[in-house]
Design a protein around this motif. Structure first.
Motif, PDB file in Angstrom:
ATOM      1  N   ALA A 341       0.825  -1.210   0.000  1.00 32.10           N
ATOM      2  CA  ALA A 341       0.000   0.000   0.000  1.00 32.10           C
ATOM      3  C   ALA A 341       0.859   1.259   0.000  1.00 32.10           C
ATOM      4  O   ALA A 341       0.589   2.213  -0.744  1.00 32.10           O
ATOM      5  N   ALA A 342       1.912   1.285   0.819  1.00 30.42           N
ATOM      6  CA  ALA A 342       2.777   2.465   0.889  1.00 30.42           C
ATOM      7  C   ALA A 342       3.471   2.714  -0.441  1.00 30.42           C
ATOM      8  O   ALA A 342       3.578   3.856  -0.902  1.00 30.42           O
ATOM      9  N   VAL A 347       4.454   6.166  -5.206  1.00 26.50           N
ATOM     10  CA  VAL A 347       4.792   6.317  -6.624  1.00 26.50           C
ATOM     11  C   VAL A 347       3.697   7.059  -7.388  1.00 26.50           C
ATOM     12  O   VAL A 347       3.930   7.556  -8.491  1.00 26.50           O
ATOM     13  N   SER A 348       2.514   7.152  -6.791  1.00 25.77           N
ATOM     14  CA  SER A 348       1.402   7.818  -7.462  1.00 25.77           C
ATOM     15  C   SER A 348       1.441   9.337  -7.329  1.00 25.77           C
ATOM     16  O   SER A 348       0.702  10.035  -8.034  1.00 25.77           O
ATOM     17  N   VAL A 349       2.286   9.867  -6.459  1.00 21.79           N
ATOM     18  CA  VAL A 349       2.352  11.323  -6.287  1.00 21.79           C
ATOM     19  C   VAL A 349       2.871  11.971  -7.571  1.00 21.79           C
ATOM     20  O   VAL A 349       2.282  12.928  -8.092  1.00 21.79           O
ATOM     21  N   SER A 350       3.976  11.457  -8.101  1.00 22.75           N
ATOM     22  CA  SER A 350       4.502  11.998  -9.358  1.00 22.75           C
ATOM     23  C   SER A 350       3.528  11.765 -10.502  1.00 22.75           C
ATOM     24  O   SER A 350       3.366  12.623 -11.379  1.00 22.75           O
ATOM     25  N   TYR A 351       2.887  10.623 -10.484  1.00 22.25           N
ATOM     26  CA  TYR A 351       1.914  10.308 -11.538  1.00 22.25           C
ATOM     27  C   TYR A 351       0.776  11.313 -11.562  1.00 22.25           C
ATOM     28  O   TYR A 351       0.247  11.640 -12.627  1.00 22.25           O
ATOM     29  N   ALA A 352       0.387  11.829 -10.404  1.00 23.18           N
ATOM     30  CA  ALA A 352      -0.708  12.786 -10.329  1.00 23.18           C
ATOM     31  C   ALA A 352      -0.436  14.036 -11.156  1.00 23.18           C
ATOM     32  O   ALA A 352      -1.357  14.666 -11.671  1.00 23.18           O
ATOM     33  N   ALA A 353       0.834  14.398 -11.300  1.00 21.55           N
ATOM     34  CA  ALA A 353       1.189  15.621 -12.026  1.00 21.55           C
ATOM     35  C   ALA A 353       1.469  15.391 -13.503  1.00 21.55           C
ATOM     36  O   ALA A 353       1.679  16.355 -14.246  1.00 21.55           O
TER      37      ALA A 353
END
Length: 429
Positions: A341-342, A347-353
């Motif tokens: 989960a962590a 890794v999804s933080v960069s993907y959000a942008a």
């Protein structure tokens, strides 16, 4: 938005644009998460029963990777058509192809029924799925950002990314339900249900997307006769370096996810012997966190720009790479679930942008092609990450530190690229 007689740009209906950008990518990611879960949990026995458990898992992940190899081809084709003939038309085509192909996977006969033709058909459908997906996310991101006022690009640009956690929640939720069936029923027919649900989801996505207007940027290009005749040639001639940076920017969001999500589901079930329902629940929890966090990251991007969001996310996943796999290496249900989960969340933080960051790097004449090839070449490389991780696990006697090193490397690549992308961003679309 639409262009007025004075060339000013006014905001289109936010709900229509948001739903249109979101609907197709939600179906896209539902399809990919369903396939990834099936590759980790069931395809090795249904389509590769003659192989050993490890070899069967690797063969399953190989078909998973085939779809990613096809994505750059789809990006080139749909990017060319989208830059020449319009974003909206291509997005209607891609969403239909994705839904039909995924639903057909649920109708496939198994190896026990038709022999070697079964894995061949599976790989063929995966190839077709990859081609259609090659034009889907990039078109949705381009359409969303081009509709957005400058001060709201972050909020619009994050809408296609919301398809990822929603698709994952739907896919893992459905798989969690069918995996609770007795093994005999799950292996006989239960695993097919998540794929067959793609048919009704396609109808919903198509209805929503048909209500979205064409991009105002593209309409303005047509009015001024600025649409490129050969977008791919123009992209390579004028923006080759931007394309390289775009590929690297996308890397941890895609490759990191398939390492922390898809691979760890397989590792937890096959190597650590953990109940698959627990693993799917951990992935579901991570997706729910992302669903809540993505709008926040879009809001932050409106104030800081997408570059800092991508930089912070890549730095966080680099710092956490080895602790995550240390947790997983404990082999306990809690350790694997928390590590999974962590990893997926970080890794999804960069993907959000990514949607906004990539769109702002390319001019309107080549934007669909540039965003599509950046994202999907990165995806083509990332699609084989679970296969590579499984091979490394076998080569190093079950040790997870090489897998942690992979995540660290992915994070550093995206971190450096995000710094470069921030400097390459265009002030105006």
């Amino acid at each position: 938005m639409r262009s007025t007689a004075q060339g000013a740009r006014v905001e289109a209906n936010p709900r229509t644009v948001a739903l249109g950008a979101f609907a197709g990518t939600a179906l896209e990611w539902y399809d990919y998460y369903v396939y990834g879960s099936a590759a980790a949990l069931v395809f090795n026995t249904q389509f590769f029963p003659e192989l050993s458990p490890v070899a069967g898992t690797m063969a399953s992940f190989a078909t998973f990777g085939v779809g990613f190899v096809a994505r750059p081809l789809g990006a080139a084709v749909f990017g060319h058509l989208g830059d020449r003939y319009g974003r909206r038309r291509m997005l209607l085509i891609t969403v239909v192809l994705i839904g039909l192909v995924t639903g057909c996977v649920g109708l496939l006969p198994t190896y026990a029924q038709i022999g070697v033709a079964a894995p061949i058909l599976l790989a063929t459908l995966r190839l077709l799925q990859g081609i259609s997906v090659g034009g889907e996310w990039s078109g949705a991101a381009t359409l969303a950002v081009e509709h957005a006022p400058k001060e709201k690009r972050g909020r619009y640009g994050v809408m296609p990314q919301l398809g990822s956690p929603v698709g994952s929640l739907a896919a893992t939720g459905v798989f969690a339900l069918v995996s609770s069936l007795p093994d005999e029923q799950f292996n006989a027919w239960g695993w097919r249900i998540p794929f067959l649900l793609a048919f009704p989801l396609l109808l919903l996505a198509l209805w929503v997307r048909s209500r979205v207007d064409e991009s105002p940027v593209f309409r303005e290009m047509l009015t001024r006769q600025r649409a490129a005749r050969r977008p791919l040639v123009e992209l390579l001639r004028t923006s080759g370096w931007r394309l390289v940076v775009g590929i690297a920017v996308s890397f941890v969001g895609i490759g990191g996810y398939y390492l922390c999500g898809t691979f760890l589901v397989s590792y937890g079930a096959d190597t650590a012997g953990i109940d698959r329902t627990l693993l799917l629940n951990a992935a579901t929890a991570a997706s729910f966190i992302n669903l809540c966090a993505y709008p926040v990251f879009g809001w932050i991007a409106d104030r800081t720009g997408p570059g800092p969001v991508a930089i912070w996310g890549a730095a966080a996943s680099a710092v956490a790479a080895f602790p995550i796999f240390w947790l997983v290496g404990l082999g306990t249900p809690a350790g694997v679930a928390v590590g999974l989960a962590a990893g997926v969340v970080l890794v999804s933080v960069s993907y959000a942008a990514c949607g906004q960051l990539l769109s702002e790097m390319f001019t309107g004449e080549v934007r669909y092609s540039g965003v599509g090839l950046s994202y999907n070449i990165s995806g083509a490389i990332s699609g084989f990450v679970p296969l590579a991780a499984t091979a490394l696990l076998a080569a190093f006697g079950g040790s997870l530190w090489p897998i942690g090193l992979m995540l660290f490397a992915f994070s550093v690549i995206t971190l450096v690229a995000a710094v470069a992308a921030k400097r390459l961003a265009l002030a105006e679309l």
